[in-house]
Scaffold this active site. Structure first.
Site, mmCIF file in Angstrom:
data_model
loop_
_atom_site.group_PDB
_atom_site.id
_atom_site.type_symbol
_atom_site.label_atom_id
_atom_site.label_comp_id
_atom_site.label_asym_id
_atom_site.label_seq_id
_atom_site.Cartn_x
_atom_site.Cartn_y
_atom_site.Cartn_z
ATOM 1 N N LYS A 85 0.834 -1.191 0.000
ATOM 2 C CA LYS A 85 0.000 0.000 0.000
ATOM 3 C C LYS A 85 0.878 1.253 0.000
ATOM 4 C CE LYS A 85 -4.191 -1.742 0.115
ATOM 5 N NZ LYS A 85 -5.175 -1.496 -0.961
ATOM 6 N N ASP A 108 -0.157 -0.412 -4.661
ATOM 7 C CA ASP A 108 -1.537 0.067 -4.721
ATOM 8 C C ASP A 108 -1.611 1.411 -4.000
ATOM 9 O OD1 ASP A 108 -4.250 0.494 -4.733
ATOM 10 O OD2 ASP A 108 -4.773 -1.275 -3.546
ATOM 11 N N GLU A 125 -1.769 -0.511 -8.846
ATOM 12 C CA GLU A 125 -3.223 -0.480 -8.738
ATOM 13 C C GLU A 125 -3.701 0.930 -8.371
ATOM 14 O OE1 GLU A 125 -6.463 -3.076 -6.169
ATOM 15 O OE2 GLU A 125 -4.398 -3.796 -6.368
ATOM 16 N N ASP A 147 -9.065 -0.162 -10.098
ATOM 17 C CA ASP A 147 -9.823 -0.694 -8.970
ATOM 18 C C ASP A 147 -10.988 0.238 -8.672
ATOM 19 O OD1 ASP A 147 -10.863 -1.811 -6.677
ATOM 20 O OD2 ASP A 147 -9.065 -1.587 -5.473
ATOM 21 N N LYS A 158 -14.004 -6.746 -7.748
ATOM 22 C CA LYS A 158 -14.417 -7.113 -6.397
ATOM 23 C C LYS A 158 -15.932 -7.239 -6.383
ATOM 24 C CE LYS A 158 -10.644 -4.515 -4.208
ATOM 25 N NZ LYS A 158 -10.310 -3.291 -3.435
#
Length: 366
Positions: free
Chosen positions: A161, A189, A215, A240, A264
């Site tokens: 992250k 991400d 991402e 995303d 997702k």
């Protein structure tokens, strides 16, 4: 078969450590669980877990949405997936988390009634998925140590992250690559955290460390900047937060704004929406990752069955349960080290163990 009973529950699962991304921090998982029963007593289970900064919902709004949606389904056919998905979208278009929990429960119910594993009910075969594990935002030193702990557990792919200060983000990646060596796959991400100049700065700097993909580096609605960023870096860009619906997917493809999709169920309003996006991705040659928020193995089992059934899913990021202090689920997908395997029981195979979790809210509609 008709829908005769709907049960709504919310529960909280503690995390081992707080999980911080660029736009928020969570200290536990708050999920909505939906159980739908038909006229013959078969029951399917679904789960939705809201991340406020991603879907714009809280557990309170999700439960209220579910309470409003449930009467729309009572007495209706239990197998009319697409009809129910359209009905729920028309009624509450912005409440994808609640809709996803209902949709997962409906697919689970139908597969259980057919006595088929969900992957087979979806027309696919059983395959094991290799998941990464995710490092939340900490100092470079702490993140490097956590990466090493993942590698010691057998992980060959680590998701990092980022999305705060550009210089600090570069140092985070540098420290992790130095700590884990050259062979471990690194994925980053930013969760929309960077400005365009910062995204260019970070991605240009970390290219030398062999990053598999980045991402959501930019704000969800900046499709034009995503396209330009693709031209400035050799690191593939994965959408995303920019990808909730088929229309989003179509726009991303038409505007050439990304290389990969992160699908997702909590964003696509369930399996029905995810199947539509995956079909468009397959037709366009865009490989996908099956992703998660921080749900229990109820959601993860449904997601694993879907990814198993559709070969377009190349990547898996189903590490939510690895962050929990307890596992309140019986059955379902099996986690063995880095491997996640959907089961052969009917449906997605997972049921909620209410003895293992504190139930905050409960509502039964018949």
């Amino acid at each position: 078969m008709l829908i005769k009973r709907i049960e709504l529950l919310t529960g909280r699962i503690p995390l081992e450590v707080p999980f911080r991304i660029a736009t928020m921090e969570v200290r536990d998982t708050e999920s909505l669980f939906v159980r739908i029963s038909d006229s013959e007593g078969n029951t399917g289970t679904g789960e939705g877990n809201p991340f406020r900064s991603i879907v714009g919902e809280t557990i309170g709004t999700v439960f209220a949405a579910a309470e409003a949606l449930a009467p729309l389904l009572l007495g209706k056919s239990a197998s009319a997936f697409h009809e129910h998905a359209k009905t729920m979208e028309a009624f509450l278009p912005n409440n994808v988390t609640a809709r996803s929990a209902f949709d997962i429960a409906l697919w689970d119910l139908a597969a259980r009634r057919a006595c088929m594993p969900l992957y087979a009910f979806l027309g696919g075969s059983r395959r094991a998925l290799i998941s990464d594990d995710t490092i939340g935002l900490f100092s470079p030193e702490v993140m490097a140590e956590r990466a090493c702990s993942f590698v010691r557990k057998g992980y060959n792919a680590v998701k990092i992250k980022l999305g705060t200060n550009a210089s600090l983000d570069i140092e985070r990646v540098r420290a992790i690559r130095k700590a884990v060596g050259a062979e471990v796959l690194l994925r980053v991400d930013a969760n929309q955290g960077w400005s365009f100049p910062d995204a260019v700065k970070v991605l240009t700097a970390i290219e030398k460390w062999n990053i598999e993909y980045c991402e959501q580096p930019l704000a969800a609605d900046r499709f034009d900047q995503l396209r330009e960023l693709r031209r400035r870096t050799s690191i593939p860009i994965m959408a995303d937060e920019s990808l909730f619906s088929v229309s989003d997917a179509l726009r991303l493809i038409e505007e050439e704004s990304c290389d990969l999709f992160n699908i997702k169920l909590s964003k696509s309003a369930g399996i029905t929406g995810a199947l539509a996006i995956a079909s468009l991705a397959e037709a366009s040659g865009i490989e996908c990752m099956i992703g998660c928020m921080s749900e229990s193995r109820i959601y993860q089992s449904a997601a694993a069955h879907l990814a198993s059934a559709r070969p377009i899913f190349r990547y898996a990021d189903l590490d939510g349960p690895l962050m929990h202090t307890i596992d309140p689920v019986i059955g379902g997908a099996v986690y063995e080290g880095t491997t996640i395997t959907p089961g052969d029981a009917p449906g997605h195979g997972a049921v909620l163990d209410e003895k293992a979790i504190a139930i905050d809210r409960r509502l039964v509609l018949e």
